[in-house]
Design a protein around this motif. Sequence first.
Motif, PDB file in Angstrom:
ATOM      1  N   GLU A 155       0.830  -1.204   0.000  1.00 52.83           N
ATOM      2  CA  GLU A 155       0.000   0.000   0.000  1.00 52.83           C
ATOM      3  C   GLU A 155       0.863   1.253   0.000  1.00 52.83           C
ATOM      4  O   GLU A 155       0.590   2.221  -0.739  1.00 52.83           O
ATOM      5  CB  GLU A 155      -0.921  -0.001   1.223  1.00 52.83           C
ATOM      6  N   LEU A 156       1.919   1.260   0.822  1.00 56.08           N
ATOM      7  CA  LEU A 156       2.812   2.409   0.880  1.00 56.08           C
ATOM      8  C   LEU A 156       3.541   2.591  -0.444  1.00 56.08           C
ATOM      9  O   LEU A 156       3.699   3.719  -0.934  1.00 56.08           O
ATOM     10  CB  LEU A 156       3.815   2.232   2.022  1.00 56.08           C
ATOM     11  N   LYS A 157       3.987   1.495  -1.025  1.00 54.96           N
ATOM     12  CA  LYS A 157       4.656   1.562  -2.335  1.00 54.96           C
ATOM     13  C   LYS A 157       3.736   2.199  -3.374  1.00 54.96           C
ATOM     14  O   LYS A 157       4.170   3.058  -4.159  1.00 54.96           O
ATOM     15  CB  LYS A 157       5.069   0.157  -2.771  1.00 54.96           C
ATOM     16  N   THR A 158       2.472   1.806  -3.390  1.00 54.56           N
ATOM     17  CA  THR A 158       1.522   2.372  -4.335  1.00 54.56           C
ATOM     18  C   THR A 158       1.380   3.867  -4.149  1.00 54.56           C
ATOM     19  O   THR A 158       1.339   4.645  -5.124  1.00 54.56           O
ATOM     20  CB  THR A 158       0.145   1.690  -4.174  1.00 54.56           C
ATOM     21  N   ARG A 159       1.340   4.300  -2.898  1.00 52.41           N
ATOM     22  CA  ARG A 159       1.219   5.738  -2.617  1.00 52.41           C
ATOM     23  C   ARG A 159       2.483   6.486  -3.039  1.00 52.41           C
ATOM     24  O   ARG A 159       2.398   7.609  -3.554  1.00 52.41           O
ATOM     25  CB  ARG A 159       0.937   5.951  -1.131  1.00 52.41           C
ATOM     26  N   TYR A 160       3.636   5.886  -2.815  1.00 47.15           N
ATOM     27  CA  TYR A 160       4.881   6.510  -3.265  1.00 47.15           C
ATOM     28  C   TYR A 160       4.889   6.681  -4.783  1.00 47.15           C
ATOM     29  O   TYR A 160       5.294   7.719  -5.311  1.00 47.15           O
ATOM     30  CB  TYR A 160       6.079   5.665  -2.838  1.00 47.15           C
ATOM     31  N   LEU A 161       4.483   5.646  -5.493  1.00 47.95           N
ATOM     32  CA  LEU A 161       4.483   5.698  -6.958  1.00 47.95           C
ATOM     33  C   LEU A 161       3.553   6.802  -7.458  1.00 47.95           C
ATOM     34  O   LEU A 161       3.873   7.503  -8.423  1.00 47.95           O
ATOM     35  CB  LEU A 161       4.075   4.343  -7.534  1.00 47.95           C
ATOM     36  N   GLU A 162       2.440   6.981  -6.803  1.00 46.40           N
ATOM     37  CA  GLU A 162       1.527   8.061  -7.179  1.00 46.40           C
ATOM     38  C   GLU A 162       2.168   9.422  -6.930  1.00 46.40           C
ATOM     39  O   GLU A 162       2.062  10.339  -7.758  1.00 46.40           O
ATOM     40  CB  GLU A 162       0.222   7.942  -6.390  1.00 46.40           C
ATOM     41  N   ALA A 163       2.862   9.559  -5.787  1.00 45.22           N
ATOM     42  CA  ALA A 163       3.499  10.832  -5.439  1.00 45.22           C
ATOM     43  C   ALA A 163       4.660  11.165  -6.363  1.00 45.22           C
ATOM     44  O   ALA A 163       4.978  12.342  -6.576  1.00 45.22           O
ATOM     45  CB  ALA A 163       3.981  10.797  -3.995  1.00 45.22           C
ATOM     46  N   LEU A 164       5.300  10.147  -6.913  1.00 44.12           N
ATOM     47  CA  LEU A 164       6.479  10.345  -7.762  1.00 44.12           C
ATOM     48  C   LEU A 164       6.145  10.506  -9.234  1.00 44.12           C
ATOM     49  O   LEU A 164       7.054  10.656 -10.060  1.00 44.12           O
ATOM     50  CB  LEU A 164       7.441   9.162  -7.589  1.00 44.12           C
ATOM     51  N   PHE A 196      18.433   0.150 -12.680  1.00 48.12           N
ATOM     52  CA  PHE A 196      17.155  -0.391 -12.244  1.00 48.12           C
ATOM     53  C   PHE A 196      16.265  -0.508 -13.474  1.00 48.12           C
ATOM     54  O   PHE A 196      16.342   0.303 -14.400  1.00 48.12           O
ATOM     55  CB  PHE A 196      16.509   0.478 -11.174  1.00 48.12           C
ATOM     56  N   SER A 197      15.421  -1.525 -13.482  1.00 44.29           N
ATOM     57  CA  SER A 197      14.629  -1.810 -14.670  1.00 44.29           C
ATOM     58  C   SER A 197      13.404  -0.912 -14.781  1.00 44.29           C
ATOM     59  O   SER A 197      12.978  -0.571 -15.887  1.00 44.29           O
ATOM     60  CB  SER A 197      14.202  -3.286 -14.674  1.00 44.29           C
ATOM     61  N   ASN A 198      12.831  -0.506 -13.638  1.00 46.93           N
ATOM     62  CA  ASN A 198      11.646   0.353 -13.669  1.00 46.93           C
ATOM     63  C   ASN A 198      11.495   1.033 -12.318  1.00 46.93           C
ATOM     64  O   ASN A 198      12.150   0.662 -11.335  1.00 46.93           O
ATOM     65  CB  ASN A 198      10.385  -0.450 -14.022  1.00 46.93           C
ATOM     66  N   ILE A 199      10.622   2.012 -12.263  1.00 47.56           N
ATOM     67  CA  ILE A 199      10.445   2.789 -11.044  1.00 47.56           C
ATOM     68  C   ILE A 199       9.881   1.939  -9.908  1.00 47.56           C
ATOM     69  O   ILE A 199      10.203   2.157  -8.735  1.00 47.56           O
ATOM     70  CB  ILE A 199       9.544   4.014 -11.313  1.00 47.56           C
ATOM     71  N   GLU A 200       9.068   0.943 -10.250  1.00 48.25           N
ATOM     72  CA  GLU A 200       8.516   0.066  -9.217  1.00 48.25           C
ATOM     73  C   GLU A 200       9.619  -0.689  -8.488  1.00 48.25           C
ATOM     74  O   GLU A 200       9.612  -0.781  -7.245  1.00 48.25           O
ATOM     75  CB  GLU A 200       7.514  -0.922  -9.826  1.00 48.25           C
ATOM     76  N   PHE A 225      13.340  -1.288  -3.773  1.00 45.56           N
ATOM     77  CA  PHE A 225      14.710  -1.321  -3.266  1.00 45.56           C
ATOM     78  C   PHE A 225      14.945  -0.225  -2.229  1.00 45.56           C
ATOM     79  O   PHE A 225      15.542  -0.463  -1.174  1.00 45.56           O
ATOM     80  CB  PHE A 225      15.702  -1.171  -4.426  1.00 45.56           C
ATOM     81  N   ALA A 226      14.479   0.988  -2.539  1.00 48.49           N
ATOM     82  CA  ALA A 226      14.702   2.121  -1.634  1.00 48.49           C
ATOM     83  C   ALA A 226      14.016   1.900  -0.292  1.00 48.49           C
ATOM     84  O   ALA A 226      14.581   2.197   0.772  1.00 48.49           O
ATOM     85  CB  ALA A 226      14.205   3.406  -2.281  1.00 48.49           C
ATOM     86  N   MET A 227      12.793   1.366  -0.304  1.00 51.54           N
ATOM     87  CA  MET A 227      12.074   1.116   0.941  1.00 51.54           C
ATOM     88  C   MET A 227      12.762   0.036   1.774  1.00 51.54           C
ATOM     89  O   MET A 227      12.897   0.168   3.000  1.00 51.54           O
ATOM     90  CB  MET A 227      10.636   0.708   0.636  1.00 51.54           C
ATOM     91  N   SER A 228      13.208  -1.033   1.123  1.00 54.35           N
ATOM     92  CA  SER A 228      13.906  -2.111   1.839  1.00 54.35           C
ATOM     93  C   SER A 228      15.234  -1.613   2.385  1.00 54.35           C
ATOM     94  O   SER A 228      15.626  -1.964   3.504  1.00 54.35           O
ATOM     95  CB  SER A 228      14.129  -3.301   0.906  1.00 54.35           C
ATOM     96  N   GLN A 252       3.745   9.862   3.738  1.00 57.74           N
ATOM     97  CA  GLN A 252       4.189   9.179   4.951  1.00 57.74           C
ATOM     98  C   GLN A 252       3.316   9.541   6.142  1.00 57.74           C
ATOM     99  O   GLN A 252       2.928   8.665   6.936  1.00 57.74           O
ATOM    100  CB  GLN A 252       5.651   9.529   5.221  1.00 57.74           C
ATOM    101  N   ILE A 253       2.985  10.812   6.284  1.00 61.03           N
ATOM    102  CA  ILE A 253       2.180  11.234   7.426  1.00 61.03           C
ATOM    103  C   ILE A 253       0.786  10.630   7.370  1.00 61.03           C
ATOM    104  O   ILE A 253       0.263  10.106   8.370  1.00 61.03           O
ATOM    105  CB  ILE A 253       2.120  12.774   7.494  1.00 61.03           C
ATOM    106  N   HIS A 254       0.183  10.648   6.202  1.00 58.83           N
ATOM    107  CA  HIS A 254      -1.173  10.106   6.086  1.00 58.83           C
ATOM    108  C   HIS A 254      -1.175   8.582   6.155  1.00 58.83           C
ATOM    109  O   HIS A 254      -2.118   7.978   6.678  1.00 58.83           O
ATOM    110  CB  HIS A 254      -1.834  10.604   4.803  1.00 58.83           C
ATOM    111  N   HIS A 255      -0.120   7.945   5.663  1.00 58.88           N
ATOM    112  CA  HIS A 255      -0.074   6.485   5.687  1.00 58.88           C
ATOM    113  C   HIS A 255       0.270   5.952   7.082  1.00 58.88           C
ATOM    114  O   HIS A 255      -0.402   5.059   7.593  1.00 58.88           O
ATOM    115  CB  HIS A 255       0.948   5.977   4.683  1.00 58.88           C
ATOM    116  N   PHE A 256       1.314   6.498   7.700  1.00 56.96           N
ATOM    117  CA  PHE A 256       1.751   6.000   9.006  1.00 56.96           C
ATOM    118  C   PHE A 256       0.864   6.487  10.143  1.00 56.96           C
ATOM    119  O   PHE A 256       0.836   5.879  11.212  1.00 56.96           O
ATOM    120  CB  PHE A 256       3.198   6.411   9.281  1.00 56.96           C
TER     121      PHE A 256
END
Length: 247
Positions: free
Chosen positions: A4-13, A65-69, A74-77, A150-154
């Motif tokens: 879910e957080l990854k999806t929100r990051y992708l939208e923000a980016l 990296f092959s794609n933004i996803e 990788f960045a989150m891990s 991050q604020i809205h998700h966490f």
Amino acid sequence: MHHELKTRYLEALQGLDPQLLGNERKLADLSGLFLSGAPIEIAQARQRVMVVGSETRAWINTTAFSNIEDYVDFAMSRHREFFDKELNASNDRGKSFHNLTRALSKVVDRRGLIYSNLFCFSWKGGSPLRTAPELLNIIQHYSKRLLEVQIHHFAPDIIIFANGMNSVAQRRAFFPISGPDQVCTGGKDYSSQGIANRQLWEFQLYCRIRCFRIQHPSSRSPEAPKARRFLLDLLAKELGASAPDSE
């Protein structure tokens, strides 16, 4: 929570030039992108406390990296592994940022401790405030979007903005303290208890999140350690824990 957080990051980016994540970022002297990962046991935490630093320093160094996803994964891990390692380490000599996070982990529920940054990129290993205006505008735009995610998700109960006064203009641009877009209210200081406003300020974000602004732990002000100690003692008293040394 990761997906879910990854999806929100992708939208923000959306709209970010992928070259700023790959080889071209080296030409711009940018770090890799800083993306806070979710603490594994955050759902069990008694409270959630987000600590916001100032910049990412030398972050991830991948250029292939092959794609933004994949990059976001990788960045989150990388963030989660790095922060876990820092919390388990001994205090550093000097004025390390993570001496503060380690001290906080003994006061608040470590399972809900979230490490974030005001800026999602660093420049030449330090603050992006010194970079070219057009690049700084890009950094600020995406930093604001990612922080809001991050604020809205966490959904933190408390946010500690430990990025000091050098970037106060950017923090206030992200989270206005006045005007039609005001989201910070109820400001108060602890000057009556011997702590200068410049060193510690409390306010409400979105009328529901208790926030504190302190100096970055690298501050050379002789009053900064006193303010950090005061804040640790305050949180320990209110949360029923004993405050550890922060230095």
